[in-house]
Write an enzyme that holds these catalytic residues in place. Sequence first.
Site, PDB file in Angstrom:
ATOM      1  N   ASP A  13       1.346   5.433   3.286  1.00 55.06           N
ATOM      2  CA  ASP A  13       2.187   6.033   4.476  1.00 55.06           C
ATOM      3  C   ASP A  13       2.420   7.747   4.326  1.00 55.06           C
ATOM      4  OD1 ASP A  13       2.911   3.487   5.126  1.00 55.06           O
ATOM      5  OD2 ASP A  13       4.312   3.420   3.527  1.00 55.06           O
ATOM      6  N   LYS A  16      -1.914   9.567   6.584  1.00 55.27           N
ATOM      7  CA  LYS A  16      -3.500   9.790   6.673  1.00 55.27           C
ATOM      8  C   LYS A  16      -3.952   9.906   8.244  1.00 55.27           C
ATOM      9  CE  LYS A  16      -4.171   6.099   4.002  1.00 55.27           C
ATOM     10  NZ  LYS A  16      -2.410   6.092   3.702  1.00 55.27           N
ATOM     11  N   GLY A  40      -1.225   0.772   8.738  1.00 57.49           N
ATOM     12  CA  GLY A  40      -1.252   1.346  10.068  1.00 57.49           C
ATOM     13  C   GLY A  40      -1.424   2.926   9.900  1.00 57.49           C
ATOM     14  N   GLN A 222      -3.689   2.330   3.210  1.00 57.66           N
ATOM     15  CA  GLN A 222      -2.725   2.065   1.782  1.00 57.66           C
ATOM     16  C   GLN A 222      -2.872   3.394   1.024  1.00 57.66           C
ATOM     17  OE1 GLN A 222      -4.663  -1.111   1.978  1.00 57.66           O
ATOM     18  NE2 GLN A 222      -3.187  -2.056   3.238  1.00 57.66           N
TER      19      GLN A 222
END
Length: 428
Positions: A13, A16, A40, A222
């Site tokens: 988070d 990216k 995500g 991740q």
Amino acid sequence: MANVTVIGAQWGDEGKGKLVDWLSNRADVVVRFQGGHNAGHTLVVGEQVYKLSLLPSGVVQGKLSVIGNGVVVDPWHLLSEIEKIGGQGIEIGPDLLVLADNACLILPLHRDLDQAREAAALNKIGTTGRGIGPAYEDKVGRRAIRVGDLADREALEVKIDRLLAHHTPLRRGLGLPEYDGEALLSELEALAPRILPFAKPAWLLVNEIVKSGKRVLFEGAQGALLDVDHGTYPYVTSSNTVAGQAAAGSGLGPRGAGFVLGIVKAYTTRVGEGPFPTELFDEVGQHLGTVGKEFGTVTGRSRRCGWFDAALVRQSVALNGITGIALTKLDILDGLPSLKICTGYRLGDQVFTYLPAGLKAQRSLEPIYEEMEGWAETTHGARSFRDLPANAVKYVRRIEELIGAQVALLSTSPQRDDTILMRDPFQD
């Protein structure tokens, strides 16, 4: 021309999505090399917001995008995401997207197992319940169904039997009904004509692209501290998230990773369970979460927030061979009168400059802080380093000193163009 590998250098988070999108404009090909649709990326392009969880970010730029063999793929989700992005004006066909024919599939039974385990667990890991872990288990257990198997009914029948021989006892133990193998076979056969046009030997394609001199951007999901080997185990994801996985997860040799760009948030966040030495439970933590809009792209879960942990990022720099970092969300710190940076930890009478491997030790660590003066001016939207407040510059430089890596990119908002380039990874 250099290749670039982008990885999260904290717990994920870190922003990216924006940076990969920004770099995609300079790349010829984007390759996703690990994880599943539990991660995500949010891309903001003008007024348009794209939320991707399995598709490589290059699709938004119209760049050839590859889902590598290191990814576990939920084929139903993939088709749904292709349809969703198509509704935003980006048509995705086999000319734009390549799916590794040796990538393993996530099946509905994996999702069932993931959710049932998490519901029954006394010490929850905090998974997304999307079947990622069980799919990787089957991959390692040599009973997974792979993309290429969809073209061979006979192989599918044998593999489904082998798969259910393992899963049926597990489902009984968790109180789940037995899975219908014939129904699964029918579902996969119906799915095959929509998935197989994307399937290719991705390793061969990627090697040919690199030999031709084109620029390849390797996109991780991740963060490095969720790596199944090097993260805060067992509160980790199910795959290797470090930069070295770019080679194994794409079929390219280890020299192909090129410039390793670690994405680092100007503070620290974490989703789910697990140790977090610098976590804040006060108004500053609330400020970071609210102003930083710290909610998961995939799940919507609130992220835990805390001060920047230089000891963690320094460890990540070493584990990933990071060449330079991209520092994101500096603007979220605007207006805070003072800032703290964790430089190490105390555990009783011991001092650690790294995160020890033991879970009990990780939970008991006391952060050692260095305090710096904040800034009242705004950094939001700055596109030049000289436009930053003096104290913001000092903060950035101190981070560089403490982690042992230089800032190559500095992000000052979610917008694609609000990025300060200090060192071009593709020209390094």
